[in-house]
Design a protein around this motif. Structure first.
Motif, mmCIF file in Angstrom:
data_model
loop_
_atom_site.group_PDB
_atom_site.id
_atom_site.type_symbol
_atom_site.label_atom_id
_atom_site.label_comp_id
_atom_site.label_asym_id
_atom_site.label_seq_id
_atom_site.Cartn_x
_atom_site.Cartn_y
_atom_site.Cartn_z
ATOM 1 N N ALA A 1 1.947 1.115 -8.459
ATOM 2 C CA ALA A 1 1.306 0.428 -7.330
ATOM 3 C C ALA A 1 2.095 0.679 -6.045
ATOM 4 O O ALA A 1 1.523 0.992 -4.995
ATOM 5 N N GLY A 2 3.415 0.581 -6.139
ATOM 6 C CA GLY A 2 4.250 0.826 -4.963
ATOM 7 C C GLY A 2 4.091 2.241 -4.442
ATOM 8 O O GLY A 2 3.959 2.464 -3.235
ATOM 9 N N ARG A 3 4.064 3.217 -5.374
ATOM 10 C CA ARG A 3 3.903 4.624 -4.956
ATOM 11 C C ARG A 3 2.551 4.853 -4.286
ATOM 12 O O ARG A 3 2.460 5.529 -3.268
ATOM 13 N N LEU A 4 1.493 4.289 -4.887
ATOM 14 C CA LEU A 4 0.144 4.454 -4.325
ATOM 15 C C LEU A 4 0.072 3.830 -2.927
ATOM 16 O O LEU A 4 -0.464 4.444 -1.986
ATOM 17 N N HIS A 5 0.608 2.628 -2.778
ATOM 18 C CA HIS A 5 0.582 1.968 -1.474
ATOM 19 C C HIS A 5 1.344 2.778 -0.429
ATOM 20 O O HIS A 5 0.880 2.932 0.701
ATOM 21 N N GLN A 6 2.507 3.301 -0.807
ATOM 22 C CA GLN A 6 3.291 4.100 0.150
ATOM 23 C C GLN A 6 2.522 5.329 0.607
ATOM 24 O O GLN A 6 2.517 5.676 1.783
ATOM 25 N N ARG A 7 1.891 5.965 -0.355
ATOM 26 C CA ARG A 7 1.147 7.187 -0.079
ATOM 27 C C ARG A 7 -0.025 6.907 0.868
ATOM 28 O O ARG A 7 -0.260 7.651 1.821
ATOM 29 N N LEU A 8 -0.770 5.842 0.590
ATOM 30 C CA LEU A 8 -1.903 5.488 1.450
ATOM 31 C C LEU A 8 -1.421 4.997 2.814
ATOM 32 O O LEU A 8 -1.997 5.330 3.849
ATOM 33 N N ALA A 9 -0.341 4.209 2.806
ATOM 34 C CA ALA A 9 0.174 3.663 4.070
ATOM 35 C C ALA A 9 0.630 4.767 5.014
ATOM 36 O O ALA A 9 0.478 4.665 6.236
ATOM 37 N N ALA A 10 1.179 5.839 4.436
ATOM 38 C CA ALA A 10 1.666 6.941 5.269
ATOM 39 C C ALA A 10 0.526 7.588 6.062
ATOM 40 O O ALA A 10 0.720 8.061 7.179
ATOM 41 N N GLU A 11 -0.679 7.583 5.488
ATOM 42 C CA GLU A 11 -1.831 8.216 6.147
ATOM 43 C C GLU A 11 -2.720 7.223 6.891
ATOM 44 O O GLU A 11 -3.540 7.623 7.724
ATOM 45 N N ALA A 12 -2.595 5.926 6.560
ATOM 46 C CA ALA A 12 -3.488 4.929 7.167
ATOM 47 C C ALA A 12 -3.244 4.805 8.665
ATOM 48 O O ALA A 12 -2.135 5.036 9.152
ATOM 49 N N ASP A 13 -4.302 4.456 9.394
ATOM 50 C CA ASP A 13 -4.174 4.210 10.820
ATOM 51 C C ASP A 13 -3.592 2.826 11.065
ATOM 52 O O ASP A 13 -2.936 2.585 12.074
ATOM 53 N N ARG A 14 -3.860 1.948 10.114
ATOM 54 C CA ARG A 14 -3.394 0.571 10.286
ATOM 55 C C ARG A 14 -3.061 -0.009 8.919
ATOM 56 O O ARG A 14 -3.794 0.212 7.945
ATOM 57 N N VAL A 15 -1.919 -0.717 8.830
ATOM 58 C CA VAL A 15 -1.520 -1.403 7.597
ATOM 59 C C VAL A 15 -1.181 -2.836 7.977
ATOM 60 O O VAL A 15 -0.458 -3.068 8.950
ATOM 61 N N VAL A 16 -1.744 -3.799 7.236
ATOM 62 C CA VAL A 16 -1.374 -5.201 7.466
ATOM 63 C C VAL A 16 -0.857 -5.812 6.171
ATOM 64 O O VAL A 16 -1.220 -5.388 5.068
ATOM 65 N N PHE A 17 -0.003 -6.807 6.328
ATOM 66 C CA PHE A 17 0.557 -7.558 5.208
ATOM 67 C C PHE A 17 0.094 -9.002 5.416
ATOM 68 O O PHE A 17 0.423 -9.626 6.425
ATOM 69 N N MET A 18 -0.728 -9.503 4.494
ATOM 70 C CA MET A 18 -1.326 -10.830 4.661
ATOM 71 C C MET A 18 -0.365 -11.924 4.193
ATOM 72 O O MET A 18 0.206 -11.831 3.103
ATOM 73 N N VAL A 19 -0.227 -12.960 4.997
ATOM 74 C CA VAL A 19 0.532 -14.153 4.610
ATOM 75 C C VAL A 19 -0.328 -15.369 4.941
ATOM 76 O O VAL A 19 -0.701 -15.556 6.108
ATOM 77 N N ALA A 20 -0.686 -16.140 3.935
ATOM 78 C CA ALA A 20 -1.461 -17.377 4.132
ATOM 79 C C ALA A 20 -2.722 -17.143 4.962
ATOM 80 O O ALA A 20 -3.055 -17.934 5.843
ATOM 81 N N GLY A 21 -3.413 -16.035 4.679
ATOM 82 C CA GLY A 21 -4.680 -15.756 5.341
ATOM 83 C C GLY A 21 -4.548 -15.071 6.689
ATOM 84 O O GLY A 21 -5.555 -14.760 7.320
ATOM 85 N N LEU A 22 -3.309 -14.822 7.114
ATOM 86 C CA LEU A 22 -3.080 -14.230 8.438
ATOM 87 C C LEU A 22 -2.464 -12.844 8.298
ATOM 88 O O LEU A 22 -1.589 -12.634 7.457
ATOM 89 N N PRO A 23 -2.909 -11.877 9.120
ATOM 90 C CA PRO A 23 -2.398 -10.507 9.008
ATOM 91 C C PRO A 23 -1.127 -10.296 9.826
ATOM 92 O O PRO A 23 -1.080 -10.604 11.008
ATOM 93 N N MET A 24 -0.080 -9.800 9.177
ATOM 94 C CA MET A 24 1.086 -9.335 9.920
ATOM 95 C C MET A 24 0.951 -7.818 10.036
ATOM 96 O O MET A 24 0.634 -7.147 9.058
ATOM 97 N N THR A 25 1.225 -7.295 11.215
ATOM 98 C CA THR A 25 1.068 -5.860 11.424
ATOM 99 C C THR A 25 2.269 -5.099 10.866
ATOM 100 O O THR A 25 3.398 -5.365 11.243
ATOM 101 N N VAL A 26 2.013 -4.173 9.949
ATOM 102 C CA VAL A 26 3.067 -3.323 9.390
ATOM 103 C C VAL A 26 3.020 -1.962 10.104
ATOM 104 O O VAL A 26 4.044 -1.361 10.382
ATOM 105 N N LYS A 27 1.811 -1.508 10.381
ATOM 106 C CA LYS A 27 1.610 -0.233 11.065
ATOM 107 C C LYS A 27 0.396 -0.379 11.968
ATOM 108 O O LYS A 27 -0.595 -0.930 11.515
ATOM 109 N N PRO A 28 0.392 0.052 13.206
ATOM 110 C CA PRO A 28 1.478 0.774 13.861
ATOM 111 C C PRO A 28 2.738 -0.085 13.963
ATOM 112 O O PRO A 28 2.649 -1.274 14.229
ATOM 113 N N CYS A 29 3.894 0.585 13.729
ATOM 114 C CA CYS A 29 5.156 -0.180 13.721
ATOM 115 C C CYS A 29 5.992 0.129 14.956
ATOM 116 O O CYS A 29 5.543 0.720 15.888
#
Lengths: 172, 172, 172
Positions: free
Chosen positions: C144-172
């Motif tokens: 799962a970690g490898r797949l996420h890293q691979r997709l995150a590297a190509e994604a335009d935007r990555v968010v990390f959800m906490v309690a229903g709210l998005p934290m921006t991971v990328k663009p970083c």
């Protein structure tokens, strides 16, 4: 996204979040040679394979030293950029050896503060799941949390890795 | 890094991430007395020790009240700054007592909204590990996630603690 | 807080962190119809109930397609906005079927890159707890970690959800 390591950088994150690769790149932004302080002990084949994978990724500028226990002394002896990978296995080794974890943490902090070059420390975040059933796992995550807090308070920069990408925790 | 508490602040994070110390400091930025609503029940020695450590850290301006179950009423009766530590143990108590968790969550939210002073709520993030084997643990992390989402939607400020440092989740 | 989906968005987070609702809202910011690629398989009543809850929340503009295994082909056939919910169950299905996980990840990435409309992918962060006892769980969180890293590297935007709210991971 990548900056040269500050004097002291703490790279936290979950399993397979890209901590080691990111930390190595931080150090490689400085002139070689780079000192890699490896705390892993090859207990079994799974661990041996992980260690081999990590080694294979590192380029020729790295000098690897195995320091399962006496990490503070090894950091104190470094005279250039140094990567500690990782705090989590070091702590495991200390706990299994019934060492004084608090004293070891203080010694590590002092060694990092006195280091002449940049120090990057890698640690696993292990406290974000359900409370573990067994007491040793609970003690381990308590000690890991305390060590991370202590180092983070003094670090110039702290990042939390998600899917290979660093989120800035400090400066906050 | 430290700001006075907004009217309603939610402090989330893993085990030993510095949630309680940070939340206490938020409240202590207001004039004393400060009300500490403690939801922990001392089931065993390990828990007794944790409670004692938390109490010992708090200075004289704190008034501690044990509210394992009826947290909404206790928040409603507060007439100054109030700290809820923590949501996780409260939820555990509710589930073990087979209480109506959704209704309790709604009552807590209403009490927070009506409180005359700042309210800081502390909760453990428990949903970031492997899916737990047992159904009760799965139910618990579902309920915790729902409660956090509900409170976060209304909170003025939400932080996610990493190694003793707050990452801002809201305002986002 | 809500923005229309970039071409490729990765929504990561723990259990009950609001990933699906947030991802659906991202897609619904585009004109319907919206394609929902569901990877869940109803192994038991608990899973059946979760699937039903997710379906009931979605409005009329959604077309749902069950793709437990051949997700890359389904993404490749999409001709409008597409939501993949979720990577975690897809990976589980692949591992249980002893499929080539790395090849499947590469195929998914290629399909996302070639998609004519926005693609939003949802994944569970499972690597932030104590190391699991059993080898299958450890392998799963590594993959799962490898797949996420691979997709995150190509994604335009990555968010990390906490309690229903998005934290921006990328663009970083």
């Amino acid at each position: 996204m990548l900056q040269a390591a500050s004097r002291m950088t703490l790279v936290l994150g979950g399993a397979r979040s890209g901590k080691s690769a990111y930390a190595e790149a931080l150090i490689e932004a400085h002139p070689a040679p780079w000192l890699y302080l490896a705390t892993a002990q090859a207990w079994d084949d799974e661990m041996r394979e992980r260690i081999a994978l990590h080694r294979a990724r590192r380029s020729g500028g790295w000098i690897t030293r195995d320091v399962p226990m006496d990490l503070p002394a090894a950091v104190a002896e470094a005279n250039g950029p140094v990567l500690v990978d990782c705090l989590t296995l070091w702590l495991t080794n200390l706990i299994l050896a019934e060492a004084d974890v608090a004293a070891a943490g203080a010694a590590l902090l002092a060694a990092c503060a006195a280091a002449p070059g940049p120090v990057v420390l890698v640690g696993n975040e292990v406290g974000l799941g359900i409370v573990p059933d067994n007491a040793l796992a609970r003690r381990f995550r308590d000690e890991a949390g305390r060590l991370h807090q202590r180092l983070a308070a003094e670090a110039d920069r702290v990042v939390f890795m998600v899917a290979g990408l660093p989120m800035t925790v400090k400066p906050c």
